[in-house]
Design a protein around this motif. Structure first.
Motif, PDB file in Angstrom:
ATOM      1  N   VAL A  26       0.899  -1.218  -0.187  1.00 40.69           N
ATOM      2  CA  VAL A  26       0.120  -0.032   0.013  1.00 40.69           C
ATOM      3  C   VAL A  26       0.868   1.312   0.068  1.00 40.69           C
ATOM      4  O   VAL A  26       0.472   2.180  -0.708  1.00 40.69           O
ATOM      5  N   ARG A  27       1.999   1.420   0.907  1.00 40.49           N
ATOM      6  CA  ARG A  27       2.697   2.481   0.907  1.00 40.49           C
ATOM      7  C   ARG A  27       3.656   2.501  -0.478  1.00 40.49           C
ATOM      8  O   ARG A  27       3.872   3.814  -0.876  1.00 40.49           O
ATOM      9  N   ALA A  28       3.719   1.416  -1.210  1.00 47.38           N
ATOM     10  CA  ALA A  28       4.588   1.554  -2.355  1.00 47.38           C
ATOM     11  C   ALA A  28       3.638   2.341  -3.388  1.00 47.38           C
ATOM     12  O   ALA A  28       3.762   3.031  -4.356  1.00 47.38           O
ATOM     13  N   VAL A  29       2.242   1.840  -3.098  1.00 45.25           N
ATOM     14  CA  VAL A  29       1.368   2.333  -4.327  1.00 45.25           C
ATOM     15  C   VAL A  29       1.172   3.777  -3.932  1.00 45.25           C
ATOM     16  O   VAL A  29       0.972   4.622  -4.853  1.00 45.25           O
ATOM     17  N   GLU A  30       1.025   4.197  -2.614  1.00 45.06           N
ATOM     18  CA  GLU A  30       0.738   5.563  -2.214  1.00 45.06           C
ATOM     19  C   GLU A  30       1.965   6.441  -2.852  1.00 45.06           C
ATOM     20  O   GLU A  30       1.702   7.521  -3.560  1.00 45.06           O
ATOM     21  N   ALA A  31       3.212   6.025  -2.794  1.00 41.60           N
ATOM     22  CA  ALA A  31       4.335   6.752  -3.158  1.00 41.60           C
ATOM     23  C   ALA A  31       4.469   7.021  -4.714  1.00 41.60           C
ATOM     24  O   ALA A  31       4.659   7.915  -5.265  1.00 41.60           O
ATOM     25  N   TRP A  32       3.846   5.819  -5.357  1.00 40.51           N
ATOM     26  CA  TRP A  32       3.974   5.656  -6.603  1.00 40.51           C
ATOM     27  C   TRP A  32       2.998   6.832  -7.250  1.00 40.51           C
ATOM     28  O   TRP A  32       2.929   7.684  -8.315  1.00 40.51           O
ATOM     29  N   ALA A  33       1.573   6.558  -6.794  1.00 36.90           N
ATOM     30  CA  ALA A  33       0.374   7.367  -7.005  1.00 36.90           C
ATOM     31  C   ALA A  33       0.940   8.953  -6.924  1.00 36.90           C
ATOM     32  O   ALA A  33       0.522   9.701  -7.817  1.00 36.90           O
ATOM     33  N   GLY A  34       1.673   9.267  -5.832  1.00 32.48           N
ATOM     34  CA  GLY A  34       2.119  10.671  -5.724  1.00 32.48           C
ATOM     35  C   GLY A  34       3.169  11.050  -6.571  1.00 32.48           C
ATOM     36  O   GLY A  34       3.264  12.318  -7.127  1.00 32.48           O
ATOM     37  N   SER A  35       3.996  10.189  -7.151  1.00 32.69           N
ATOM     38  CA  SER A  35       5.014  10.477  -8.116  1.00 32.69           C
ATOM     39  C   SER A  35       4.402  10.786  -9.534  1.00 32.69           C
ATOM     40  O   SER A  35       5.215  11.161 -10.460  1.00 32.69           O
ATOM     41  N   LEU A  36       3.046  10.538  -9.654  1.00 34.56           N
ATOM     42  CA  LEU A  36       2.709  10.812 -10.926  1.00 34.56           C
ATOM     43  C   LEU A  36       2.166  12.541 -10.998  1.00 34.56           C
ATOM     44  O   LEU A  36       1.806  12.658 -12.159  1.00 34.56           O
ATOM     45  N   ASP A  39       3.350  18.691 -11.394  1.00 35.18           N
ATOM     46  CA  ASP A  39       4.458  19.646 -10.736  1.00 35.18           C
ATOM     47  C   ASP A  39       4.837  19.447  -9.208  1.00 35.18           C
ATOM     48  O   ASP A  39       4.091  18.744  -8.840  1.00 35.18           O
ATOM     49  N   ALA A  40       5.408  20.315  -8.705  1.00 31.80           N
ATOM     50  CA  ALA A  40       5.959  20.194  -7.394  1.00 31.80           C
ATOM     51  C   ALA A  40       4.874  21.180  -6.433  1.00 31.80           C
ATOM     52  O   ALA A  40       5.115  21.751  -5.764  1.00 31.80           O
ATOM     53  N   TYR A  41       3.496  20.640  -6.604  1.00 28.84           N
ATOM     54  CA  TYR A  41       2.648  21.253  -5.824  1.00 28.84           C
ATOM     55  C   TYR A  41       2.761  20.744  -4.330  1.00 28.84           C
ATOM     56  O   TYR A  41       3.213  19.490  -4.100  1.00 28.84           O
ATOM     57  N   PRO A  42       2.065  21.382  -3.487  1.00 31.17           N
ATOM     58  CA  PRO A  42       2.174  21.007  -2.039  1.00 31.17           C
ATOM     59  C   PRO A  42       1.414  19.621  -1.665  1.00 31.17           C
ATOM     60  O   PRO A  42       0.550  19.169  -2.335  1.00 31.17           O
ATOM     61  N   ARG A  43       1.979  18.831  -0.709  1.00 34.72           N
ATOM     62  CA  ARG A  43       1.519  17.558  -0.447  1.00 34.72           C
ATOM     63  C   ARG A  43       1.094  17.755   1.061  1.00 34.72           C
ATOM     64  O   ARG A  43       1.773  18.497   1.661  1.00 34.72           O
ATOM     65  N   ARG A  44      -0.103  16.941   1.233  1.00 36.04           N
ATOM     66  CA  ARG A  44      -0.721  16.924   2.508  1.00 36.04           C
ATOM     67  C   ARG A  44      -1.069  15.539   3.021  1.00 36.04           C
ATOM     68  O   ARG A  44      -1.581  14.883   2.195  1.00 36.04           O
ATOM     69  N   SER A  45      -0.729  15.246   4.228  1.00 31.81           N
ATOM     70  CA  SER A  45      -1.123  13.981   4.827  1.00 31.81           C
ATOM     71  C   SER A  45      -2.027  14.322   5.605  1.00 31.81           C
ATOM     72  O   SER A  45      -1.831  15.034   6.912  1.00 31.81           O
ATOM     73  N   LEU A  46      -3.251  13.550   5.846  1.00 36.07           N
ATOM     74  CA  LEU A  46      -4.354  14.286   6.653  1.00 36.07           C
ATOM     75  C   LEU A  46      -4.795  13.031   7.686  1.00 36.07           C
ATOM     76  O   LEU A  46      -4.702  11.949   7.070  1.00 36.07           O
ATOM     77  N   PRO A  47      -5.162  13.447   8.618  1.00 32.47           N
ATOM     78  CA  PRO A  47      -5.787  12.583   9.748  1.00 32.47           C
ATOM     79  C   PRO A  47      -7.060  11.746   9.316  1.00 32.47           C
ATOM     80  O   PRO A  47      -7.826  12.339   8.454  1.00 32.47           O
ATOM     81  N   PRO A  48      -7.513  10.714  10.141  1.00 30.50           N
ATOM     82  CA  PRO A  48      -8.606  10.116   9.947  1.00 30.50           C
ATOM     83  C   PRO A  48      -9.813  11.067  10.240  1.00 30.50           C
ATOM     84  O   PRO A  48     -11.052  10.370  10.082  1.00 30.50           O
ATOM     85  N   GLU A 124      -3.228  31.080 -11.582  1.00 26.70           N
ATOM     86  CA  GLU A 124      -3.099  29.840 -11.994  1.00 26.70           C
ATOM     87  C   GLU A 124      -3.726  28.514 -11.357  1.00 26.70           C
ATOM     88  O   GLU A 124      -3.483  27.506 -12.050  1.00 26.70           O
ATOM     89  N   GLY A 125      -4.714  28.781 -10.507  1.00 21.75           N
ATOM     90  CA  GLY A 125      -5.144  27.808 -10.029  1.00 21.75           C
ATOM     91  C   GLY A 125      -4.551  26.988  -8.840  1.00 21.75           C
ATOM     92  O   GLY A 125      -3.283  27.424  -8.640  1.00 21.75           O
ATOM     93  N   LEU A 126      -5.194  26.385  -8.031  1.00 23.81           N
ATOM     94  CA  LEU A 126      -4.633  25.736  -6.848  1.00 23.81           C
ATOM     95  C   LEU A 126      -4.566  24.074  -7.033  1.00 23.81           C
ATOM     96  O   LEU A 126      -5.596  23.653  -7.162  1.00 23.81           O
ATOM     97  N   ARG A 127      -3.203  23.452  -7.023  1.00 26.13           N
ATOM     98  CA  ARG A 127      -3.116  21.990  -6.902  1.00 26.13           C
ATOM     99  C   ARG A 127      -2.524  21.719  -5.850  1.00 26.13           C
ATOM    100  O   ARG A 127      -1.668  22.238  -4.967  1.00 26.13           O
ATOM    101  N   LEU A 128      -3.131  20.421  -5.384  1.00 27.00           N
ATOM    102  CA  LEU A 128      -2.335  19.831  -4.060  1.00 27.00           C
ATOM    103  C   LEU A 128      -2.514  18.354  -4.070  1.00 27.00           C
ATOM    104  O   LEU A 128      -3.528  17.997  -4.808  1.00 27.00           O
ATOM    105  N   GLU A 129      -1.644  17.635  -3.539  1.00 26.66           N
ATOM    106  CA  GLU A 129      -1.889  16.294  -3.249  1.00 26.66           C
ATOM    107  C   GLU A 129      -2.235  16.018  -1.866  1.00 26.66           C
ATOM    108  O   GLU A 129      -1.552  16.630  -0.913  1.00 26.66           O
ATOM    109  N   ALA A 130      -3.174  15.022  -1.665  1.00 29.18           N
ATOM    110  CA  ALA A 130      -3.682  14.966  -0.176  1.00 29.18           C
ATOM    111  C   ALA A 130      -3.883  13.406  -0.081  1.00 29.18           C
ATOM    112  O   ALA A 130      -4.260  12.622  -0.929  1.00 29.18           O
ATOM    113  N   SER A 131      -3.299  12.737   0.995  1.00 34.10           N
ATOM    114  CA  SER A 131      -3.513  11.435   1.373  1.00 34.10           C
ATOM    115  C   SER A 131      -3.993  11.191   2.637  1.00 34.10           C
ATOM    116  O   SER A 131      -3.333  11.895   3.555  1.00 34.10           O
ATOM    117  N   GLY A 132      -4.881  10.233   2.969  1.00 36.07           N
ATOM    118  CA  GLY A 132      -5.166   9.936   4.146  1.00 36.07           C
ATOM    119  C   GLY A 132      -6.301   8.809   4.130  1.00 36.07           C
ATOM    120  O   GLY A 132      -6.554   8.173   3.101  1.00 36.07           O
TER     121      GLY A 132
END
Ligand code: ATP
Ligand code: ZN
Ligand code: MG
Length: 287
Positions: A26-36, A39-48, A124-132
């Motif tokens: 799952v963690r490998a898939v998470e890192a892979w999905a993020g790597s797609l 650009d270098a937009y911000p990443r966020r890890s969210l609590p449940p 330019e709009g706002l882009r963000l990666e969020a995982s949780g």
């Protein structure tokens, strides 16, 4: 998966503990999905969990009351504690004394993000990666339908054109990426399971307006399994949280969501239960 010990069932249907191998996948898939990311937009890890007020504002409870999960807490003193003990001793579950908390369980990762954004969306709009984590009360014996699972989302808030472009870029990008992991993935028009009679109308509208697409694979014979989706919310979240583009109009938003456990399960079912023995190209792609 269960026989191989990858997922350890619990007393609650659809709630699993993960073996080390499954969690690694799952963690490998998470890192892979993020790597797609584009650009270098911000990443966020969210609590449940998220603030109850934000959750109520998103309308999730109106549209999906059957899936939501509310948290209860104890805020009393000695007298309430005595009442709680009596209730438990009598075989109760404490609900007569516990009260709704200021937080609730998160149902969909990107919903937690919108209330925290600066409402002035840049040009330019706002882009963000969020995982949780997401909780959905949909107990099922099928391991692809868990009560607690994770998703990684690439989120966009901007003009209608920017939000639509986000969907148009991510749909093929997701399909191609998942294909490069050796998965036979198809794109299907989809809708969310809005509750009840009114819900059937909302679902039909969502289909008709092409607002939701799913990336599906055949894990079972009976029906395709969605391992990811793109969602175009139009101005749904912007109306609620005042998100505005520099032209003074309400912003539009969209997300591309990867279902992390489901992708791991699809890989295990496609390439075998031992990730160490998956094809070299797949392991290289996953890093
Ligand atoms: P489904 O139609 O299978 O219920 P969904 O439309 O509810 O899926 P989304 O809300 O689009 O799913 O969530 C994004 C992704 O999260 C899905 O594509 C899927 O991969 C994953 N997902 C959704 N529900 C579950 C679940 N109960 N257990 C595990 N993964 C899930
Ligand atoms: Zn989303
Ligand atoms: Mg669902």
């Amino acid at each position: 998966m269960l026989d191989a010990g990858l997922l350890v069932p619990t007393a609650a249907t659809g709630l699993y503990q993960r073996s080390g191998d499954f969690e690694d996948a799952v963690r490998a898939v998470e890192a892979w999905a993020g790597s797609l990311r584009l650009d270098a937009y911000p990443r966020r890890s969210l609590p449940p969990i998220l603030p109850r007020a934000d959750f109520l504002q998103t309308d999730y409870l109106r549209s999906f009351p059957d899936l939501a999960g509310i948290v209860s807490v104890f805020t009393g003193g000695d007298a309430e504690h005595r009442a709680l003990l009596e209730d438990l001793d009598a075989g109760g579950n404490g609900s007569t004394v516990l009260e709704p908390a200021e937080t609730v369980l998160s149902s969909a990762v990107c919903h937690s993000v919108y209330p925290t954004l600066d409402p002035a969306i840049p040009d330019e709009g706002l882009r963000l990666e969020a995982s949780g984590f997401a909780f959905r009360h949909e107990p099922s014996l099928d391991p692809v339908r868990m009560q607690s699972f994770r998703m990684l989302e690439h989120v966009c808030v901007g003009t209608p054109a920017q939000a639509e472009a986000h969907r148009d870029v991510w749909l093929p990008r997701m399909a191609e990426g998942l294909g490069s992991l050796g998965l036979d993935v198809r794109i299907e028009a989809a809708n969310d399971p809005f509750f009840g009679r009114v819900g059937r109308m909302l679902a039909a509208n969502q289909q008709q307006a092409s607002l939701k697409h799913e990336l599906v694979v055949d894990i079972h014979d009976e029906k395709p399994t969605a391992i990811g989706s793109t969602n175009y919310h139009e101005d749904h979240f912007s109306v609620l949280f005042d998100l505005t583009t520099p032209d003074g109009n309400l912003a539009h938003s969209g997300c591309a969501a990867f279902g992390l456990e489901r992708i791991a399960l699809a890989l295990l079912s496609r390439h075998g239960l031992e990730p160490g023995h998956w094809p070299t190209e797949v392991r290289r792609e996953l890093g």
